[in-house]
Design a protein around this motif. Structure first.
Motif, mmCIF file in Angstrom:
data_model
loop_
_atom_site.group_PDB
_atom_site.id
_atom_site.type_symbol
_atom_site.label_atom_id
_atom_site.label_comp_id
_atom_site.label_asym_id
_atom_site.label_seq_id
_atom_site.Cartn_x
_atom_site.Cartn_y
_atom_site.Cartn_z
ATOM 1 N N LYS A 92 0.929 -1.262 0.077
ATOM 2 C CA LYS A 92 -0.123 -0.032 -0.141
ATOM 3 C C LYS A 92 0.862 1.258 0.081
ATOM 4 O O LYS A 92 0.300 2.594 0.002
ATOM 5 N N GLY A 93 2.305 1.252 0.020
ATOM 6 C CA GLY A 93 2.884 2.361 0.056
ATOM 7 C C GLY A 93 3.884 2.454 0.946
ATOM 8 O O GLY A 93 4.799 3.346 1.089
ATOM 9 N N ARG A 95 7.168 2.255 3.538
ATOM 10 C CA ARG A 95 8.498 1.725 2.843
ATOM 11 C C ARG A 95 9.398 1.497 4.527
ATOM 12 O O ARG A 95 10.427 1.455 4.120
ATOM 13 N N TYR A 112 -0.197 3.819 6.655
ATOM 14 C CA TYR A 112 -0.877 3.096 5.291
ATOM 15 C C TYR A 112 -1.683 1.897 5.358
ATOM 16 O O TYR A 112 -2.133 1.377 4.562
ATOM 17 N N THR A 125 -7.241 7.222 0.188
ATOM 18 C CA THR A 125 -5.822 8.057 0.041
ATOM 19 C C THR A 125 -6.012 8.979 0.755
ATOM 20 O O THR A 125 -6.864 9.730 1.398
ATOM 21 N N ASN A 260 5.451 10.213 -0.175
ATOM 22 C CA ASN A 260 4.570 9.417 -0.874
ATOM 23 C C ASN A 260 5.034 9.118 -2.016
ATOM 24 O O ASN A 260 4.909 8.101 -2.751
ATOM 25 N N ALA A 263 7.565 6.434 -1.934
ATOM 26 C CA ALA A 263 6.972 5.101 -1.449
ATOM 27 C C ALA A 263 6.211 4.558 -2.653
ATOM 28 O O ALA A 263 6.446 3.601 -2.808
ATOM 29 N N ILE A 264 5.709 5.458 -3.527
ATOM 30 C CA ILE A 264 4.870 4.767 -4.645
ATOM 31 C C ILE A 264 6.269 4.138 -5.569
ATOM 32 O O ILE A 264 5.836 3.165 -6.277
ATOM 33 N N ASP A 267 7.568 1.100 -4.222
ATOM 34 C CA ASP A 267 6.367 -0.037 -4.369
ATOM 35 C C ASP A 267 6.328 -0.810 -5.717
ATOM 36 O O ASP A 267 6.334 -2.065 -5.889
ATOM 37 N N GLN A 285 -0.317 5.778 -10.495
ATOM 38 C CA GLN A 285 -0.790 6.024 -9.166
ATOM 39 C C GLN A 285 -0.494 7.572 -8.555
ATOM 40 O O GLN A 285 -1.376 8.058 -7.956
ATOM 41 N N GLU A 289 -3.443 9.895 -6.922
ATOM 42 C CA GLU A 289 -3.188 10.686 -5.792
ATOM 43 C C GLU A 289 -2.974 12.241 -6.046
ATOM 44 O O GLU A 289 -3.392 13.030 -5.041
#
Length: 332
Positions: A92-93, A95, A112, A125, A260, A263-264, A267, A285, A289
């Protein structure tokens, strides 16, 4: 529950994996216990499930019951608890890579740990809007359908072209010329499209060079020939080993958006199996967002390129191992 997936332990050595892997589920121990017969370690749930249908030890085949299970040595437990594991919400993101003993507490408090929206049934989100989320998913489904229709049409046209070539070629010089001309036209059209993409890449690179300076751009635009012998798979494997330590070469985003976005990127580097898909799903993604018109490209030039002027306030250049990604949003 059975053991933890080996892939969730990025810093674990091969020897440690062998020593701390349950021989039943083939994963890293989760609440290990030891047998009195051979002192072998198993996940508590794994060996309990085994003994429901068996009366012998799965390791040495000696008689064994649940009363023959005991707690493992303290040294084993302490060592296991020090192993660093990825958060349960990695997909889900999140890390975070934390010690195993801290995982339960972190999982409960993880930001998350997002529930699904009760109205639209999509994951919430930080700025969740049901209508926007549903419209985005609807647009994605439309794109998939349109892409499939294009593929089907291309297959149909290619089949017709092959049939025409077979019909013309055996019947003499005129037929051979017609078939050759059709194939030549297809190649010519493909060449024009490739040239257009190359020109677009150069325009984007020139714009970034002006903003970031020659030093950083030289790292982004490293010669493709230097990497000709390195496959996507090799690059991704190397990148996953360094996924927790990205190097920001340039960043114009605010702190929350930067975290964020990283993190995307992490992922998708873990989930996807090609650089093309990494870029594709990072952009998707980001669209979900932060609004549409996001693009992500690598220095290998594998993803599609925009023909627009990009928004300099939404720009990130990040290096992870040998992979450098440029993420930006277009004004159009």
């Amino acid at each position: 529950m059975p053991g933890f997936s080996v892939e969730r332990f990025p810093e674990l050595s091969g020897e440690e994996r062998d020593d701390y892997t349950c021989s039943i589920c083939q994963e890293i121990f989760n609440t290990p216990v030891t047998t009195t017969c051979c002192r072998q370690l198993f996940c508590e749930d794994c060996i309990t499930q085994w003994l429901r249908t068996n009366t012998t030890c799965p390791y040495d085949r000696k008689q064994l019951t649940r009363s023959g299970l005991s707690q493992p040595p303290r040294l084993v437990v302490n060592t296991l608890n020090r192993f660093k594991i990825q958060c349960d919400h990695w997909a889900k993101g999140c890390r975070e890579v934390i010690k195993l003993e801290l995982l339960p507490q972190h999982t409960v408090n993880c930001r998350y740990n997002k529930p699904k929206c009760v109205k639209c049934q999509l994951y919430q989100t930080p700025v969740h809007d049901c209508i926007a989320a549903l419209l985005h998913e609807n647009n994605e489904l439309k794109k998939k359908l349109a892409g499939q229709l294009v593929v089907n049409e291309a297959i149909t046209n290619m089949s017709k072209l092959n049939i025409n070539a077979r019909e013309y070629c055996p019947s003499g010089q005129r037929g051979q010329t017609s078939g050759a001309e059709s194939l030549t036209a297809v190649k010519r059209k493909a060449g024009v499209e490739i040239n257009a993409i190359e020109r677009a890449l150069q325009r984007v690179y020139d714009g970034v060079r002006n903003d970031l300076g020659a030093a950083n751009c030289s790292r982004f635009g490293q010669s493709l020939n230097d990497r000709a012998n390195i496959t996507d798979h090799q690059l991704l494997v190397e990148c996953r080993r360094h996924v927790s330590a990205p190097e920001l070469l340039n960043d114009n985003m605010n702190p929350d958006m930067r975290d964020n976005t990283l993190a995307i990127i992490r992922d998708q580097l873990v989930k996807q199996n090609t650089l093309y898909n990494v870029c594709k799903y990072v952009a998707k993604q980001m669209d979900l967002e932060y609004g549409v018109s996001w693009h992500c490209v690598t220095d290998r030039g594998d993803s599609g390129l925009p023909y627009y002027t990009y928004d300099r306030s939404n720009l990130m250049l990040v290096k992870i191992a040998r992979i450098t990604l440029l993420l930006f949003r277009t004004k159009t």
